[in-house]
Design a protein around this motif. Sequence first.
Motif, PDB file in Angstrom:
ATOM      1  N   ALA A 145      17.145  -3.040 -12.739  1.00 46.13           N
ATOM      2  CA  ALA A 145      17.368  -1.649 -12.320  1.00 46.13           C
ATOM      3  C   ALA A 145      16.827  -1.437 -10.909  1.00 46.13           C
ATOM      4  O   ALA A 145      16.075  -2.266 -10.391  1.00 46.13           O
ATOM      5  CB  ALA A 145      16.645  -0.721 -13.297  1.00 46.13           C
ATOM      6  N   GLY A 188      14.515  -0.518  -8.090  1.00 49.73           N
ATOM      7  CA  GLY A 188      13.049  -0.516  -8.055  1.00 49.73           C
ATOM      8  C   GLY A 188      12.414  -1.659  -8.835  1.00 49.73           C
ATOM      9  O   GLY A 188      11.192  -1.773  -8.908  1.00 49.73           O
ATOM     10  N   PRO A 204       0.845  -1.190   0.000  1.00 46.75           N
ATOM     11  CA  PRO A 204       0.000   0.000   0.000  1.00 46.75           C
ATOM     12  C   PRO A 204       0.881   1.241   0.000  1.00 46.75           C
ATOM     13  O   PRO A 204       1.909   1.270   0.693  1.00 46.75           O
ATOM     14  CB  PRO A 204      -0.794  -0.119   1.311  1.00 46.75           C
ATOM     15  CG  PRO A 204      -0.120  -1.161   2.122  1.00 46.75           C
ATOM     16  CD  PRO A 204       0.810  -1.930   1.259  1.00 46.75           C
ATOM     17  N   PHE A 205       0.544   2.220  -0.793  1.00 43.80           N
ATOM     18  CA  PHE A 205       1.360   3.438  -0.881  1.00 43.80           C
ATOM     19  C   PHE A 205       0.400   4.609  -1.051  1.00 43.80           C
ATOM     20  O   PHE A 205      -0.136   4.840  -2.137  1.00 43.80           O
ATOM     21  CB  PHE A 205       2.336   3.314  -2.054  1.00 43.80           C
ATOM     22  CG  PHE A 205       3.336   4.422  -2.126  1.00 43.80           C
ATOM     23  CD1 PHE A 205       4.385   4.483  -1.203  1.00 43.80           C
ATOM     24  CD2 PHE A 205       3.236   5.422  -3.084  1.00 43.80           C
ATOM     25  CE1 PHE A 205       5.309   5.511  -1.255  1.00 43.80           C
ATOM     26  CE2 PHE A 205       4.161   6.447  -3.145  1.00 43.80           C
ATOM     27  CZ  PHE A 205       5.195   6.500  -2.234  1.00 43.80           C
ATOM     28  N   GLY A 263      12.409  -4.814  -8.118  1.00 42.74           N
ATOM     29  CA  GLY A 263      11.805  -5.836  -7.263  1.00 42.74           C
ATOM     30  C   GLY A 263      12.774  -6.852  -6.678  1.00 42.74           C
ATOM     31  O   GLY A 263      12.346  -7.822  -6.041  1.00 42.74           O
TER      32      GLY A 263
HETATM   33  N1  LIG Z   1       7.752  -1.403   2.128  1.00 41.46           N
HETATM   34  C1  LIG Z   1       7.433  -0.842   0.967  1.00 41.46           C
HETATM   35  N2  LIG Z   1       6.416   0.047   0.870  1.00 41.46           N
HETATM   36  C2  LIG Z   1       6.075   0.617  -0.309  1.00 41.46           C
HETATM   37  N3  LIG Z   1       6.712   0.342  -1.484  1.00 41.46           N
HETATM   38  C3  LIG Z   1       7.743  -0.518  -1.441  1.00 41.46           C
HETATM   39  C4  LIG Z   1       8.169  -1.156  -0.226  1.00 41.46           C
HETATM   40  N4  LIG Z   1       9.220  -1.958  -0.520  1.00 41.46           N
HETATM   41  C5  LIG Z   1       9.448  -1.846  -1.832  1.00 41.46           C
HETATM   42  N5  LIG Z   1       8.568  -0.980  -2.386  1.00 41.46           N
HETATM   43  C6  LIG Z   1       8.481  -0.603  -3.802  1.00 41.46           C
HETATM   44  O1  LIG Z   1       8.509  -1.798  -4.547  1.00 41.46           O
HETATM   45  C7  LIG Z   1       9.286  -1.619  -5.739  1.00 41.46           C
HETATM   46  C8  LIG Z   1      10.421  -2.636  -5.760  1.00 41.46           C
HETATM   47  O2  LIG Z   1      11.331  -2.307  -4.713  1.00 41.46           O
HETATM   48  P1  LIG Z   1      12.630  -3.182  -4.389  1.00 41.46           P
HETATM   49  O3  LIG Z   1      13.275  -2.561  -3.191  1.00 41.46           O
HETATM   50  O4  LIG Z   1      12.259  -4.598  -4.318  1.00 41.46           O
HETATM   51  O5  LIG Z   1      13.513  -2.922  -5.692  1.00 41.46           O
HETATM   52  P2  LIG Z   1      15.059  -3.225  -5.944  1.00 41.46           P
HETATM   53  O6  LIG Z   1      15.155  -3.773  -7.319  1.00 41.46           O
HETATM   54  O7  LIG Z   1      15.596  -4.047  -4.825  1.00 41.46           O
HETATM   55  O8  LIG Z   1      15.676  -1.756  -5.890  1.00 41.46           O
HETATM   56  P3  LIG Z   1      17.164  -1.294  -5.401  1.00 41.46           P
HETATM   57  O9  LIG Z   1      18.127  -1.873  -6.385  1.00 41.46           O
HETATM   58  O10 LIG Z   1      17.074   0.210  -5.481  1.00 41.46           O
HETATM   59  O11 LIG Z   1      17.340  -1.801  -3.998  1.00 41.46           O
HETATM   60  C9  LIG Z   1       9.757  -0.172  -5.744  1.00 41.46           C
HETATM   61  O12 LIG Z   1       8.844   0.580  -6.496  1.00 41.46           O
HETATM   62  C10 LIG Z   1       9.689   0.197  -4.268  1.00 41.46           C
HETATM   63  O13 LIG Z   1       9.477   1.587  -4.128  1.00 41.46           O
END
Ligand SMILES: Nc1ncnc2c1ncn2[C@@H]1O[C@H](COP(=O)(O)OP(=O)(O)OP(=O)(O)O)[C@@H](O)[C@H]1O
Length: 246
Positions: A57, A59, A30-31, A61
């Motif tokens: 990249a 964000g 949720p955001f 996941g």
């Molecule tokens: N606890 C949370 N609440 C809201 N959004 C979240 C949360 N955790 C992750 N997100 C969102 O989910 C998406 C994936 O995030 P994630 O941290 O898994 O990406 P990532 O590939 O690991 O990024 P990075 O390389 O920057 O660490 C992003 O849009 C992030 O903003």
Amino acid sequence: MNSHLTISGGATPPPRAPLYDLQAISRTFPFGRTDVQALRDVSLAIRHGEYLALCGASGSGKSTLLNLLGLIDFPTSGTLRLEGDDVAALDEVRRAECRSRKIGFIFQNFNLVPVLSALENVMLPLHIQGQSAAQASARARHWLEQVGLEGQLHFRPDRLSGGQRQRVAIARALITEPRVLLADEPTANLDSRTGDGVMELLASLNRSTGATCIIATHDPRLMERMPRLVRLTDGRIVDDCAREAA
Ligand SMILES: Nc1ncnc2c1ncn2[C@@H]1O[C@H](COP(=O)(O)OP(=O)(O)OP(=O)(O)O)[C@@H](O)[C@H]1O
């Protein structure tokens, strides 16, 4: 003759379940008034002993997926099996037990306890499991030797270099002899030479212990040497390729 029977007549054991089996996993956060879909319809199998990277990249996941694999977060929908067990069916006590017995974590900022020595940091997981100080100390010395830090047993983290801190963190992750090591950007805070050393260490520990290594990264240098790359874009797996390691 039934091809599943051996010549002596005994049945061959059933094939071992994959370490992880993910089917149609989604994770939504949720955001504000909307939802962020961090993972969408992710299906993935990971075998015992693999050495692979989750890449993509910022964000895309990667950390969300790593947290699900580490049983520190839950999918919004879909099924995640660890060694054949549906983890949604485990209560919190069994989840925690499973996590501490089967999974080791490595973080980009090392997460060492600053007031404890290298030896004490590595002993911690066994201490938490209730093992005696003598047993924990002997195991910690063994693993610190495996990562080349037998000369720094009594140093606190502030007396260690970044690469040495990450080696302490690796020894701490391995002391419980987990089935899987999950590493989130393990080289992000290291210079490239030190990062290469840490990656060589992880690859050699993967071979010698058989522990599966799953590494989240967006470092192209690190990706080049991985035998399997799972690429995420906007929460979806867009590529999953196995190849000869460099
Ligand atoms: N606890 C949370 N609440 C809201 N959004 C979240 C949360 N955790 C992750 N997100 C969102 O989910 C998406 C994936 O995030 P994630 O941290 O898994 O990406 P990532 O590939 O690991 O990024 P990075 O390389 O920057 O660490 C992003 O849009 C992030 O903003």
